[in-house]
Scaffold this active site. Structure first.
Site, PDB file in Angstrom:
ATOM      1  N   SER A  18     -94.155  37.245  64.707  1.00  0.00           N
ATOM      2  CA  SER A  18     -92.805  36.868  64.277  1.00  0.00           C
ATOM      3  C   SER A  18     -91.755  37.299  65.296  1.00  0.00           C
ATOM      4  CB  SER A  18     -92.485  37.499  62.923  1.00  0.00           C
ATOM      5  OG  SER A  18     -91.101  37.352  62.680  1.00  0.00           O
ATOM      6  N   HIS A  46     -94.082  32.577  65.034  1.00  0.00           N
ATOM      7  CA  HIS A  46     -93.445  32.511  63.707  1.00  0.00           C
ATOM      8  C   HIS A  46     -91.943  32.709  63.874  1.00  0.00           C
ATOM      9  CE1 HIS A  46     -93.672  32.899  59.297  1.00  0.00           C
ATOM     10  NE2 HIS A  46     -92.753  33.849  59.402  1.00  0.00           N
ATOM     11  N   ASP A  64     -88.497  33.034  61.980  1.00  0.00           N
ATOM     12  CA  ASP A  64     -87.895  33.344  60.679  1.00  0.00           C
ATOM     13  C   ASP A  64     -86.438  32.942  60.644  1.00  0.00           C
ATOM     14  OD1 ASP A  64     -89.939  34.645  59.062  1.00  0.00           O
ATOM     15  OD2 ASP A  64     -89.936  36.197  60.621  1.00  0.00           O
ATOM     16  N   MET A 116     -83.102  32.805  58.543  1.00  0.00           N
ATOM     17  CA  MET A 116     -82.463  33.433  57.365  1.00  0.00           C
ATOM     18  C   MET A 116     -80.979  33.084  57.363  1.00  0.00           C
ATOM     19  SD  MET A 116     -84.062  37.215  57.628  1.00  0.00           S
ATOM     20  CE  MET A 116     -85.813  37.497  57.883  1.00  0.00           C
ATOM     21  N   HIS A 159     -90.353  29.305  59.514  1.00  0.00           N
ATOM     22  CA  HIS A 159     -90.296  29.794  58.133  1.00  0.00           C
ATOM     23  C   HIS A 159     -88.834  29.801  57.679  1.00  0.00           C
ATOM     24  CE1 HIS A 159     -90.952  33.538  55.305  1.00  0.00           C
ATOM     25  NE2 HIS A 159     -90.678  32.439  54.627  1.00  0.00           N
ATOM     26  N   MET A 202     -86.098  30.606  55.314  1.00  0.00           N
ATOM     27  CA  MET A 202     -85.662  31.405  54.160  1.00  0.00           C
ATOM     28  C   MET A 202     -84.200  31.057  53.926  1.00  0.00           C
ATOM     29  SD  MET A 202     -87.607  34.892  55.195  1.00  0.00           S
ATOM     30  CE  MET A 202     -87.733  34.356  56.894  1.00  0.00           C
ATOM     31  N   MET A 250     -95.779  35.331  50.593  1.00  0.00           N
ATOM     32  CA  MET A 250     -95.018  36.474  51.115  1.00  0.00           C
ATOM     33  C   MET A 250     -95.636  37.765  50.595  1.00  0.00           C
ATOM     34  SD  MET A 250     -92.701  35.483  53.180  1.00  0.00           S
ATOM     35  CE  MET A 250     -91.981  37.106  53.425  1.00  0.00           C
ATOM     36  N   ASP A 281     -97.494  37.098  55.199  1.00  0.00           N
ATOM     37  CA  ASP A 281     -96.333  37.455  56.012  1.00  0.00           C
ATOM     38  C   ASP A 281     -95.613  38.665  55.426  1.00  0.00           C
ATOM     39  OD1 ASP A 281     -94.048  37.451  57.591  1.00  0.00           O
ATOM     40  OD2 ASP A 281     -93.243  35.582  56.784  1.00  0.00           O
TER      41      ASP A 281
HETATM   42  C1  DX5 Z   1     -89.701  38.725  56.406  1.00  0.00           C
HETATM   43  C2  DX5 Z   1     -90.161  37.712  57.424  1.00  0.00           C
HETATM   44  C3  DX5 Z   1     -91.338  38.167  58.194  1.00  0.00           C
HETATM   45  C4  DX5 Z   1     -91.117  39.357  59.059  1.00  0.00           C
HETATM   46  C5  DX5 Z   1     -92.414  40.092  59.232  1.00  0.00           C
HETATM   47  O1  DX5 Z   1     -88.716  38.179  55.616  1.00  0.00           O
HETATM   48  O2  DX5 Z   1     -90.494  36.498  56.793  1.00  0.00           O
HETATM   49  O3  DX5 Z   1     -91.870  37.097  58.962  1.00  0.00           O
HETATM   50  O4  DX5 Z   1     -90.587  39.055  60.302  1.00  0.00           O
HETATM   51  O5  DX5 Z   1     -92.200  41.251  59.920  1.00  0.00           O
HETATM   52  P1  DX5 Z   1     -93.196  42.495  59.872  1.00  0.00           P
HETATM   53  O6  DX5 Z   1     -94.486  42.034  60.386  1.00  0.00           O
HETATM   54  O7  DX5 Z   1     -92.517  43.470  60.751  1.00  0.00           O
HETATM   55  O8  DX5 Z   1     -93.256  42.941  58.431  1.00  0.00           O
HETATM   56 ZN    ZN Z   2     -91.648  34.933  57.947  1.00  0.00          ZN
END
Ligand code: DX5
Ligand code: ZN
Length: 226
Positions: A7, A32, A34, A36, A65, A67, A138, A176
């Site tokens: 990620s 990956h 993320d 947000m 991903h 969110m 998740m 994840d």
């Molecule tokens: C959390 C994200 C993850 C995050 C994982 O909301 O969706 O992808 O980056 O990070 P680690 O591996 O550090 O928990």
């Molecule tokens: Zn993620």
């Protein structure tokens, strides 16, 4: 086959290009990304422009991903940016089937995610209709990297893998949040085959050693049922 998806959230933001190349050389399969929005989750990361500017620097499969609230509004931007897989949250949409179909129509692998408080069975009708390429379970509450894996979430991975397998449906199951070499075996034995790891891989001095030990743990702990 096990796919490792580091990620970007845990990357060195002032050296993104070299950091992405570093994990590609270390043997990652996916990247990956993320996204947000400060609304669906209480944190803001980055958007489609950043994804587009990273597209030419790597051959890694872009595993986006989302969110975010109203993912249908922004998905076209991420398709244009070069996403290969797009995963939206079940909790964020009214008509998941419609959006899954839309992704496939645009030659994007269709992913759907459930947060820790959402039960696995909400996805069963969509799996049965074969509308999903990848389920993202998740293993932490979405919003932040560096959290601890919630063990109960792996029961949902097992339930989804069993459901799909019993119907002969080939499904990727991604996990994840809070994943490191020490707990990858629990994830793969429950039926996961796509492993996201932010801190554990981008934060490592030797990401190749981390990826190698994750693959080894996966090999030693396959999904197995009599
Ligand atoms: C959390 C994200 C993850 C995050 C994982 O909301 O969706 O992808 O980056 O990070 P680690 O591996 O550090 O928990
Ligand atoms: Zn993620």
């Amino acid at each position: 086959m096990i796919y490792i998806s580091p990620s970007l959230l845990a990357a060195d933001y002032k050296n993104l290009e070299s950091d992405v190349k570093r994990i590609e050389e270390a043997g990652a399969n996916y990247l990956h990304l993320d996204i947000m929005d400060g609304h669906f989750v209480p944190n803001i990361s980055f958007g489609a422009d950043l994804v587009a500017s990273l597209r030419p620097v790597t051959k890694l499969i872009f595993d986006v991903h989302l969110m975010i609230t109203d993912p249908e509004k922004y998905i076209p931007d991420f398709i244009k940016a070069g996403a290969d897989i797009i995963t939206f949250h079940y909790e964020a949409v009214d008509d998941p089937a419609k959006l899954l179909k839309y992704l496939r129509e645009h030659e994007i692998r269709a992913g759907i995610s459930i947060s820790p408080d959402t039960p696995a069975d909400v996805l069963f009708p969509l799996i049965e209709e074969e509308l999903i390429d990848m389920v993202l379970v998740m293993t932490v509450h979405p919003g932040f990297g560096g959290q601890k894996l919630i063990p109960d979430t792996l029961d949902k991975v097992r339930a989804i893998r069993r459901f799909a397998k019993a119907r002969g449906i080939d499904l990727q199951i991604e996990v994840d949040g809070g994943i490191k070499p020490e707990n990858v075996g629990y994830c793969t034995s429950a039926g996961a085959n796509v492993i996201v790891a932010g801190t554990a891989i981008f934060g490592a001095k030797k990401p190749n050693a981390v990826i190698k030990s994750m693959r080894e743990a996966a090999r030693n702990h396959p999904f197995y049922e009599i």
